[in-house]
Design a protein around this motif. Structure first.
Motif, mmCIF file in Angstrom:
data_model
loop_
_atom_site.group_PDB
_atom_site.id
_atom_site.type_symbol
_atom_site.label_atom_id
_atom_site.label_comp_id
_atom_site.label_asym_id
_atom_site.label_seq_id
_atom_site.Cartn_x
_atom_site.Cartn_y
_atom_site.Cartn_z
ATOM 1 N N ALA A 64 53.645 53.875 -24.483
ATOM 2 C CA ALA A 64 54.392 53.475 -23.464
ATOM 3 C C ALA A 64 55.208 54.416 -22.794
ATOM 4 O O ALA A 64 55.257 54.215 -21.306
ATOM 5 C CB ALA A 64 55.328 52.406 -24.248
ATOM 6 N N LYS A 65 55.890 55.344 -23.343
ATOM 7 C CA LYS A 65 56.470 56.314 -22.491
ATOM 8 C C LYS A 65 55.573 57.154 -21.552
ATOM 9 O O LYS A 65 55.975 57.309 -20.394
ATOM 10 C CB LYS A 65 57.147 57.550 -23.495
ATOM 11 N N ILE A 66 54.276 57.357 -21.964
ATOM 12 C CA ILE A 66 53.530 58.133 -21.099
ATOM 13 C C ILE A 66 53.033 57.218 -20.083
ATOM 14 O O ILE A 66 52.897 57.579 -18.749
ATOM 15 C CB ILE A 66 52.236 58.667 -21.708
ATOM 16 N N GLU A 67 52.647 55.879 -20.135
ATOM 17 C CA GLU A 67 52.395 54.971 -19.196
ATOM 18 C C GLU A 67 53.353 54.624 -18.242
ATOM 19 O O GLU A 67 53.341 54.671 -16.745
ATOM 20 C CB GLU A 67 52.105 53.702 -19.910
ATOM 21 N N TYR A 68 54.694 54.820 -18.454
ATOM 22 C CA TYR A 68 55.754 54.712 -17.693
ATOM 23 C C TYR A 68 56.025 55.994 -16.855
ATOM 24 O O TYR A 68 56.121 55.640 -15.438
ATOM 25 C CB TYR A 68 57.014 54.602 -18.630
ATOM 26 N N ASP A 69 55.805 57.029 -17.343
ATOM 27 C CA ASP A 69 55.737 58.163 -16.412
ATOM 28 C C ASP A 69 54.451 58.299 -15.429
ATOM 29 O O ASP A 69 54.664 58.501 -14.489
ATOM 30 C CB ASP A 69 55.567 59.363 -17.249
ATOM 31 N N ARG A 70 53.516 57.571 -15.909
ATOM 32 C CA ARG A 70 52.106 57.608 -15.011
ATOM 33 C C ARG A 70 52.580 56.671 -14.014
ATOM 34 O O ARG A 70 51.971 56.780 -12.596
ATOM 35 C CB ARG A 70 51.027 57.045 -15.689
ATOM 36 N N MET A 71 53.210 55.581 -14.161
ATOM 37 C CA MET A 71 53.516 54.556 -13.178
ATOM 38 C C MET A 71 54.569 55.152 -12.104
ATOM 39 O O MET A 71 54.449 54.912 -11.232
ATOM 40 C CB MET A 71 54.178 53.280 -13.730
ATOM 41 N N LYS A 72 55.709 55.931 -12.479
ATOM 42 C CA LYS A 72 56.438 56.442 -11.876
ATOM 43 C C LYS A 72 55.967 57.435 -10.678
ATOM 44 O O LYS A 72 56.078 57.558 -9.590
ATOM 45 C CB LYS A 72 57.611 57.406 -12.413
ATOM 46 N N TRP A 73 54.695 58.121 -11.390
ATOM 47 C CA TRP A 73 53.912 59.046 -10.662
ATOM 48 C C TRP A 73 53.385 58.337 -9.615
ATOM 49 O O TRP A 73 53.180 58.736 -8.495
ATOM 50 C CB TRP A 73 53.048 59.800 -11.440
ATOM 51 N N ARG A 74 52.626 57.435 -9.840
ATOM 52 C CA ARG A 74 51.950 56.465 -8.845
ATOM 53 C C ARG A 74 52.595 56.003 -7.755
ATOM 54 O O ARG A 74 52.320 55.754 -6.680
ATOM 55 C CB ARG A 74 50.965 55.474 -9.787
ATOM 56 N N PHE A 75 53.744 55.164 -8.353
ATOM 57 C CA PHE A 75 54.445 54.424 -7.343
ATOM 58 C C PHE A 75 55.778 54.655 -7.173
ATOM 59 O O PHE A 75 56.724 54.196 -6.065
ATOM 60 C CB PHE A 75 54.569 53.122 -7.784
ATOM 61 N N GLY A 76 56.309 56.103 -7.477
ATOM 62 C CA GLY A 76 57.771 56.515 -7.176
ATOM 63 C C GLY A 76 58.475 56.008 -8.084
ATOM 64 O O GLY A 76 58.499 55.047 -8.740
#
Length: 82
Positions: A64-76
């Motif tokens: 879940a932490k990794i996915e959250y970081d991926r979302m921040k990377w994609r969408f800011g």
């Protein structure tokens, strides 16, 4: 030929699904669980793959932490507009 004694970085997996109870879908990474490839294998091959690479299974919280970081990377970052 002399073989180098290089320590293997840790390998990680996160199972993302199954198909028809025959295949396992998962993400596999070496060294950094944030950089992963999506893979799919028959169950027996998956088990052999995991044993060969001595994988560590990511917990749901870790993923879940990794996915959250991926979302921040994609969408800011949330709340910042351009």
């Amino acid at each position: 030929m002399q073989q180098l004694n290089v320590e293997q970085p840790p390998c990680f997996i996160h199972v993302t699904g199954t198909q028809r109870d025959k295949y396992i879908e998962f993400e596999f990474s070496i060294g950094d669980p944030e950089l992963a490839v999506e893979m799919i294998m028959p169950v027996k091959a998956f088990e052999e793959f995991c044993a060969h690479h001595q994988v560590q299974h990511l917990s749901t919280d870790d993923f879940a932490k990794i996915e959250y970081d991926r979302m921040k990377w994609r969408f800011g970052q949330a709340g910042i507009r351009e």
